[in-house]
Design a protein around this motif. Structure first.
Motif, short mmCIF file in Angstrom:
data_model
loop_
_atom_site.label_atom_id
_atom_site.label_comp_id
_atom_site.label_asym_id
_atom_site.label_seq_id
_atom_site.Cartn_x
_atom_site.Cartn_y
_atom_site.Cartn_z
N GLU A 205 0.83 -1.22 0.00
CA GLU A 205 0.00 0.00 0.00
C GLU A 205 0.85 1.26 0.00
OE1 GLU A 205 -0.07 -2.30 2.31
OE2 GLU A 205 -0.03 -1.49 4.36
N GLU A 211 0.24 5.08 1.15
CA GLU A 211 -0.53 5.07 2.40
C GLU A 211 0.10 4.12 3.39
OE1 GLU A 211 -4.92 5.54 0.34
OE2 GLU A 211 -4.40 3.68 1.39
N SER A 216 0.46 -1.68 8.11
CA SER A 216 1.76 -1.72 7.43
C SER A 216 2.82 -2.33 8.36
CB SER A 216 2.20 -0.33 7.00
OG SER A 216 1.14 0.34 6.35
N ARG A 272 -1.90 -8.60 0.40
CA ARG A 272 -1.85 -7.28 -0.24
C ARG A 272 -2.85 -6.28 0.37
NH1 ARG A 272 -0.09 -5.97 -5.15
NH2 ARG A 272 -2.13 -5.10 -5.57
N ASP A 273 -4.06 -6.75 0.64
CA ASP A 273 -5.06 -5.84 1.21
C ASP A 273 -4.78 -5.65 2.71
OD1 ASP A 273 -7.23 -4.57 2.27
OD2 ASP A 273 -8.73 -5.80 1.26
#
Ligand code: ATP
Length: 315
Positions: A205, A211, A216, A272-273
């Protein structure tokens, strides 16, 4: 050692050289209250030195930042932001380096920190090649616990990596370096040299939308767990650009013999999300990390005694 933080902003630059160096007669702490010993390490804007508080003989790591160098490079605000983050985190968690005092003189800012005598986890991984699954489990659990604490206090680390995980006398983790999150604020297209060294832990991201969120840090947790067991980065290309391509494509494989439960946890973190990562589901609530703690990889971890249980041998 429970004096309040003496804010750097509170010290007068008008102090004469001799006055500001010579005493803490105004009741505030100064560099003269410490005996400075060996250099423990150096950062881009700092030198970290072993310090003994003269009055109590208590030992600390003192991070000394050169004000001129900070100003010339526009990093004064970053240093103060690091201090403010450490103040916000307070003394409430054994797995986070504690800021005991901050003060300044005409030339330098001084952050008096917990001493982590056994250096960086990165050096251990490099020396041993990789860590045992038991050891990786212990450190990952400590990291989950420390992340839970900081996330509940609104702090996102943004630069988790084994260089920023220090080891104390008992080889327990102390998370450090709350000032480098700013480095990954730089969009990849405009990334400067300072980006080097953290590229391997950057989340998709950040690369795609610039972002970051608490999640993260969960991505980085997956990268760190992978690295502890595999002894190499999860994502590593021949250049930063190629590393970022691999991250975006989720292009990594497990080496043979990688613990299956650890692999399952890595797979649930390297998603990924950001909202789909294990631990992100209830973000912001008191239970945000419960689903992570409940993962089978941690079945043998006693969360209640995590910071008292001895570290497994580093092998
Ligand atoms: P940069 O600012 O370039 O990202 P850095 O964040 O590693 O570098 P510092 O936080 O100043 O810079 O730390 C420099 C080195 O000093 C670290 O690599 C570490 O080895 C050592 N060090 C930092 N804090 C401590 C501590 N609390 N106890 C023991 N050693 C420490």
């Amino acid at each position: 050692a429970d004096q309040p933080i003496d804010s750097p902003a509170g010290r007068s630059r008008a102090n004469s050289k001799s006055k500001s160096r010579s005493s803490s007669a105004n009741g505030r702490l100064s560099a003269d209250d410490f005996e400075f010993g060996d250099i423990l390490g150096e950062g881009s804007y700092s030198t970290v030195i072993h310090g003994t508080h003269r009055a109590t003989r208590q030992e600390y790591a003192i991070k000394v930042l050169d004000k001129g160098h900070l100003k010339r490079n526009n990093k004064l605000q970053t240093a103060l932001a690091e201090k403010n983050t450490l103040v916000r985190l307070g003394s409430g968690h054994p797995g986070i380096v504690r800021l005991h005092w901050a003060f300044q003189d005409d030339w330098s800012l001084y952050f008096v920190l917990d001493l982590a005598r056994n250096g960086e986890l990165q050096s251990r991984i490099s020396r041993m090649g990789s860590l045992s699954t038991a050891c990786a489990r212990y450190y990952t659990a400590q990291l989950v616990d420390a992340l839970d604490y900081m996330h509940l206090r609104g702090v996102i680390h943004r630069d988790l990596k084994p260089e920023n995980l220090l080891l104390d006398d008992d080889f327990r983790i102390k998370v450090t370096d709350f000032g480098t999150g700013k480095l990954i604020d730089v969009p990849p297209e405009r990334a400067t040299k300072t980006f080097v060294g953290t590229a391997q832990y950057v989340s998709p991201e950040l690369l795609e939308a610039n972002e970051t969120s608490k999640s993260s840090d969960l991505w980085a947790l997956g990268c760190v767990l992978y690295q502890m067991i595999a002894g190499r980065f999860a994502f590593q290309g021949l250049s930063e650009y190629l590393t970022w391509q691999k991250i975006k494509q989720l292009d990594y494989t497990f080496p043979e013999g990688f613990d299956p439960e650890a692999a399952d946890l890595v797979r649930r973190l390297l998603v990924r999300d950001p909202l789909e990562r294990l631990g992100a589901g209830l973000a912001g609530s008191d239970y945000s990390m419960e689903e992570l703690r409940a993962h089978p990889f941690f079945a043998t971890i006693h969360w209640d005694t995590l910071w008292d249980d001895p570290a497994p041998p580093l092998e």
